[in-house]
Every structure is written in C-alpha cells, then in structure tokens.
Write an enzyme that holds these catalytic residues in place. Sequence first.
Site, PDB file in Angstrom:
ATOM      1  N   GLY A  69       0.847  -1.204   0.000  1.00  0.00           N
ATOM      2  CA  GLY A  69       0.000   0.000   0.000  1.00  0.00           C
ATOM      3  C   GLY A  69       0.871   1.237   0.000  1.00  0.00           C
ATOM      4  O   GLY A  69       1.983   1.225  -0.522  1.00  0.00           O
ATOM      5  N   ARG A 112       1.109  -3.711  12.521  1.00  0.00           N
ATOM      6  CA  ARG A 112       0.497  -3.836  13.830  1.00  0.00           C
ATOM      7  C   ARG A 112       0.997  -5.135  14.460  1.00  0.00           C
ATOM      8  O   ARG A 112       1.173  -6.150  13.758  1.00  0.00           O
ATOM      9  CB  ARG A 112      -1.040  -3.885  13.731  1.00  0.00           C
ATOM     10  CG  ARG A 112      -1.710  -2.551  13.464  1.00  0.00           C
ATOM     11  CD  ARG A 112      -1.604  -1.598  14.649  1.00  0.00           C
ATOM     12  NE  ARG A 112      -2.297  -0.332  14.424  1.00  0.00           N
ATOM     13  CZ  ARG A 112      -1.720   0.793  13.980  1.00  0.00           C
ATOM     14  NH1 ARG A 112      -0.428   0.815  13.709  1.00  0.00           N
ATOM     15  NH2 ARG A 112      -2.430   1.906  13.827  1.00  0.00           N
ATOM     16  N   GLU A 140       1.203  -3.257  23.671  1.00  0.00           N
ATOM     17  CA  GLU A 140       2.073  -2.084  23.680  1.00  0.00           C
ATOM     18  C   GLU A 140       1.745  -1.279  24.931  1.00  0.00           C
ATOM     19  O   GLU A 140       0.564  -0.962  25.123  1.00  0.00           O
ATOM     20  CB  GLU A 140       1.867  -1.240  22.422  1.00  0.00           C
ATOM     21  CG  GLU A 140       2.340  -1.979  21.182  1.00  0.00           C
ATOM     22  CD  GLU A 140       2.240  -1.159  19.902  1.00  0.00           C
ATOM     23  OE1 GLU A 140       1.784   0.010  19.962  1.00  0.00           O
ATOM     24  OE2 GLU A 140       2.609  -1.679  18.848  1.00  0.00           O
ATOM     25  N   HIS A 142       7.015   1.556  18.768  1.00  0.00           N
ATOM     26  CA  HIS A 142       5.993   2.098  17.866  1.00  0.00           C
ATOM     27  C   HIS A 142       6.282   3.571  17.527  1.00  0.00           C
ATOM     28  O   HIS A 142       5.481   4.467  17.833  1.00  0.00           O
ATOM     29  CB  HIS A 142       4.590   1.941  18.495  1.00  0.00           C
ATOM     30  CG  HIS A 142       3.483   1.995  17.473  1.00  0.00           C
ATOM     31  ND1 HIS A 142       2.288   1.343  17.626  1.00  0.00           N
ATOM     32  CD2 HIS A 142       3.388   2.645  16.291  1.00  0.00           C
ATOM     33  CE1 HIS A 142       1.505   1.574  16.587  1.00  0.00           C
ATOM     34  NE2 HIS A 142       2.153   2.380  15.756  1.00  0.00           N
TER      35      HIS A 142
HETATM   36  P1  NDP Z   1      -2.748   1.162   2.946  1.00  0.00           P
HETATM   37  O1  NDP Z   1      -4.208   0.979   3.096  1.00  0.00           O
HETATM   38  O2  NDP Z   1      -2.233   2.054   1.882  1.00  0.00           O
HETATM   39  O3  NDP Z   1      -2.036  -0.255   2.773  1.00  0.00           O
HETATM   40  C1  NDP Z   1      -2.483  -1.377   3.449  1.00  0.00           C
HETATM   41  C2  NDP Z   1      -2.074  -2.574   2.658  1.00  0.00           C
HETATM   42  O4  NDP Z   1      -2.470  -3.733   3.393  1.00  0.00           O
HETATM   43  C3  NDP Z   1      -2.726  -2.647   1.284  1.00  0.00           C
HETATM   44  O5  NDP Z   1      -1.732  -2.723   0.303  1.00  0.00           O
HETATM   45  C4  NDP Z   1      -3.501  -3.948   1.344  1.00  0.00           C
HETATM   46  O6  NDP Z   1      -3.401  -4.664   0.136  1.00  0.00           O
HETATM   47  C5  NDP Z   1      -2.764  -4.709   2.422  1.00  0.00           C
HETATM   48  N1  NDP Z   1      -3.568  -5.814   2.898  1.00  0.00           N
HETATM   49  C6  NDP Z   1      -4.843  -5.810   3.348  1.00  0.00           C
HETATM   50  N2  NDP Z   1      -5.241  -7.056   3.594  1.00  0.00           N
HETATM   51  C7  NDP Z   1      -4.195  -7.853   3.299  1.00  0.00           C
HETATM   52  C8  NDP Z   1      -3.984  -9.254   3.350  1.00  0.00           C
HETATM   53  N3  NDP Z   1      -4.957 -10.075   3.745  1.00  0.00           N
HETATM   54  N4  NDP Z   1      -2.775  -9.742   2.981  1.00  0.00           N
HETATM   55  C9  NDP Z   1      -1.797  -8.905   2.585  1.00  0.00           C
HETATM   56  N5  NDP Z   1      -1.943  -7.578   2.492  1.00  0.00           N
HETATM   57  C10 NDP Z   1      -3.129  -7.062   2.855  1.00  0.00           C
HETATM   58  O7  NDP Z   1      -2.236   1.651   4.379  1.00  0.00           O
HETATM   59  P2  NDP Z   1      -0.846   2.355   4.751  1.00  0.00           P
HETATM   60  O8  NDP Z   1       0.217   1.817   3.896  1.00  0.00           O
HETATM   61  O9  NDP Z   1      -1.025   3.812   4.827  1.00  0.00           O
HETATM   62  O10 NDP Z   1      -0.671   1.817   6.257  1.00  0.00           O
HETATM   63  C11 NDP Z   1      -0.542   0.443   6.490  1.00  0.00           C
HETATM   64  C12 NDP Z   1      -0.562   0.141   7.971  1.00  0.00           C
HETATM   65  O11 NDP Z   1       0.661   0.532   8.570  1.00  0.00           O
HETATM   66  C13 NDP Z   1      -1.611   0.871   8.790  1.00  0.00           C
HETATM   67  O12 NDP Z   1      -2.857   0.221   8.709  1.00  0.00           O
HETATM   68  C14 NDP Z   1      -1.045   0.830  10.183  1.00  0.00           C
HETATM   69  O13 NDP Z   1      -1.497  -0.315  10.851  1.00  0.00           O
HETATM   70  C15 NDP Z   1       0.458   0.699   9.962  1.00  0.00           C
HETATM   71  N6  NDP Z   1       1.191   1.898  10.374  1.00  0.00           N
HETATM   72  C16 NDP Z   1       2.158   1.767  11.341  1.00  0.00           C
HETATM   73  C17 NDP Z   1       2.911   2.853  11.709  1.00  0.00           C
HETATM   74  C18 NDP Z   1       3.955   2.739  12.757  1.00  0.00           C
HETATM   75  O14 NDP Z   1       4.178   3.700  13.459  1.00  0.00           O
HETATM   76  N7  NDP Z   1       4.628   1.599  12.866  1.00  0.00           N
HETATM   77  C19 NDP Z   1       2.702   4.183  11.115  1.00  0.00           C
HETATM   78  C20 NDP Z   1       1.670   4.200  10.111  1.00  0.00           C
HETATM   79  C21 NDP Z   1       0.951   3.083   9.766  1.00  0.00           C
HETATM   80  P3  NDP Z   1      -4.726  -4.939  -0.737  1.00  0.00           P
HETATM   81  O15 NDP Z   1      -5.178  -3.580  -1.189  1.00  0.00           O
HETATM   82  O16 NDP Z   1      -4.285  -5.830  -1.813  1.00  0.00           O
HETATM   83  O17 NDP Z   1      -5.681  -5.567   0.207  1.00  0.00           O
HETATM   84  C1  DGY Z   2      -0.751   4.891  12.591  1.00  0.00           C
HETATM   85  O1  DGY Z   2      -0.952   6.068  12.232  1.00  0.00           O
HETATM   86  O2  DGY Z   2      -1.552   3.991  12.365  1.00  0.00           O
HETATM   87  C2  DGY Z   2       0.537   4.587  13.306  1.00  0.00           C
HETATM   88  O3  DGY Z   2       0.577   3.363  13.871  1.00  0.00           O
HETATM   89  C3  DGY Z   2       1.050   5.660  14.195  1.00  0.00           C
HETATM   90  O4  DGY Z   2       1.321   6.793  13.451  1.00  0.00           O
END
Ligand code: NDP
Ligand code: DGY
Length: 329
Positions: A164, A246, A275, A294
């Site tokens: 994503g 997550r 967490e 995190h």
């Molecule tokens: P997006 O919605 O752009 O990307 C999420 C991705 O997850 C999509 O490509 C989707 O693919 C994929 N996905 C969903 N279901 C499945 C599955 N069953 N198997 C494999 N892939 C799957 O979100 P972002 O990239 O903006 O953010 C992703 C996640 O990162 C957030 O939901 C959050 O939990 C986490 N995050 C963590 C942070 C941190 O501080 N560590 C900071 C920001 C975000 P498809 O479209 O093909 O389903």
């Molecule tokens: C999010 O935004 O989902 C992250 O985990 C923290 O920025």
Amino acid sequence: MNAVRELMKVFITRRIPEEGMKILSGATGVCEVSQWDSDEPVPRAELLKGVQGAHGLLCLLSDKIDAEVLDAAGPNLKVISTMSVGFDHLALDEIKKRGIRIGYTPDVLTDATAELTVALLLATARRLPEGVEEVKNGGWSSWKPLWLCGYGLSGSTVGVIGLGRIGMAIARRLLPFGVKRLLYTGRTAKAHAAEVNGEFVPLDTLVSESDFIVVSCSLTPETQGLCDEAFFSKMKKTAVFINSSRGAVVNQEDLYEALKSGQIAAAGLDVTTPEPLPTNHPLLTLKNCVVLPHIGSATYSTRGVMSALTVQNLLGGLQGLDMPSELRL
Ligand code: NDP
Ligand code: DGY
C-alpha cells in the site's frame, strides 16, 4: 435578533501537538472542547465519562472505540477523528450502523514510517544494537573476520506484505540498495507495483523466497496472526523479518521460537502485542530481535501535520462539510 447557536461538544483523549490545537482554538463558535490533558492514555472510565453527549471525538490508536464508548457518547456523536492511519482500534460496523463519520491520517506519515522501517531493517540485519552494546560493555576485543556479521540488501530478494502507501514507500527506498527482486502479496495485484518492478506472488512464495520480509499491511481479521509457526517455518534460515504494521499480525510466541531455534536469522519489530511490551517479555531476551516502541511516524513535523489533519477532519465532520481525509465506510 440572532438566536445563540449552541456549541458542539468535543472530547479529545490526549494532549496532541500544538499544530492541531491552534486550528481548534481558531474555530471559535463551533465547539467547546474537553480534553484528557496528559501524555498518557485516558483511563477507560474517564473516556466513557468524557465522551458523554459529545458531537465529536478526537482519539488515538491506543483508544479502543467500541460499542460501549459509542453508547456512552449517545446519539449526538457525528464524527470520530483518529490521529492515525491505522483504524483497527475502531469498531467500524458499530460506527457505520450509527451513521458516524470517521477521519484518519493517510499519506502524511508515509515517508516517516517508511524511513523508520528501513532504519529498523538495516539495524536488525546489520546487528547495530548488538554492536553498540559490545562497544559499551568491553566485548569489542579486536577486529575479527566473522564477528557481528549480518545480512546485506545487495543482490537480495525483498518480500513486502501489503504494497500500500507505506509498503510502496519502503520498496522505493530499498531498491537503491541493490535489491534484485521485489516480491509482494496482498488481496489484489497493484498497478503501481510496476514502478518498483514488484512481482505479485502468493504468500507462500514470498515467504520461502525472500531474504527480507517486511510487513506493512493493515490489521484485519484476515491478517491477524498471519505470521505464525507455519509462516516462519517456510522462511529461509538466513532471512530477516520486519514488522511495522500492527503487532497482532504476528504470533509472538511462534516468532520467539523461530528466533530462538535459529529457524530465522533475526526480527525487527516497531509494533508489538501488547504495547508497551512488558520488560520481562521473552522476545527482549533475544539478541537477534530488535524491538522499537511504535515510533514509525515519530518525527516532529509528521506528528505536527497529523495533529493538524486530525483537527481539520474533526471540524469538517462536526459542521457536515468535507473532511480532508475521510474513511469511507
Ligand atoms: P494502505 O491501506 O495504503 O495499505 C495497506 C495494505 O495492506 C494494502 O496494500 C492492502 O493490500 C494490504 N492488505 C490488506 N489485507 C491484506 C492481506 N490479507 N494480505 C496482505 N496484504 C493485505 O495503508 P498504509 O500503507 O497507509 O498503512 C498500512 C498500515 O501501517 C496501517 O494500517 C497501520 O497499521 C500501519 N502503520 C504503522 C505505523 C507505525 O508507526 N509503525 C505508522 C503508520 C501506519 P490490498 O489492497 O491488496 O488488500
Ligand atoms: C498509525 O498512524 O496507524 C501509526 O501506527 C502511528 O502513526
């Protein structure tokens, strides 16, 4: 004479960066705000009390917003604005049923999170925390041919689970290190994958062929516990596992066993369950596991922009206007 318009009530579950608070204080005549004015999470009882009668709720990823909270809020609640892109802490079905709108913060944290993920990958694969520790504790006796050797990206195969926004940004940053193949998996193939020469493959192929696995998918019922014993048993013994999505995507007991037994080389986690991870957690006893608290999006500027966007979403939702980033249910 103009009728005096009643202010809408807003509850904010934490102290948030000033960028958002400034916007809120400029929105005179729209809402009155009460806030859990602390850097620590709001206790559940205070959340249930604070939300009563609220028209708007500004929350964080550590606040579980479920039917109990929605019931406590009552029928006024029009908008929930979370200062996060992840929304697995929100009971979407319940929220939808009540016709409440949701604001979130996609895009603005993508670069910061991808950068941190790359840093975590390099730190884990090249054993930086171990090296720093050895310098401090006198373990550095001389230059030795195989001491603190790790794994490099040049010529490697990287597998991204969830290509994503953040997954793509990670892939873009990793390619210049000389990555040979970029595999990815998800529900559907992505047109944007062409930019990083991404090959859409089944999960099993990705797991067994990758030298580095990066988890950047959202947490859903399908991805919960995805990385379990069967998953780790298919990985190469020399492979490095990284998770910045997550914690619940990983079965941590299975990960511990895989790391301890040498089934996989190393793991880097920015997210865990729970967490904070208790300081006596078995994963923290392993040298080949790097755990961060995190901090994916933790740059001053990113958190400032997230705060501002969260408040803009809140104000849009309260007034029945467009929200800059609305999660469509
Ligand atoms: P997006 O919605 O752009 O990307 C999420 C991705 O997850 C999509 O490509 C989707 O693919 C994929 N996905 C969903 N279901 C499945 C599955 N069953 N198997 C494999 N892939 C799957 O979100 P972002 O990239 O903006 O953010 C992703 C996640 O990162 C957030 O939901 C959050 O939990 C986490 N995050 C963590 C942070 C941190 O501080 N560590 C900071 C920001 C975000 P498809 O479209 O093909 O389903
Ligand atoms: C999010 O935004 O989902 C992250 O985990 C923290 O920025």
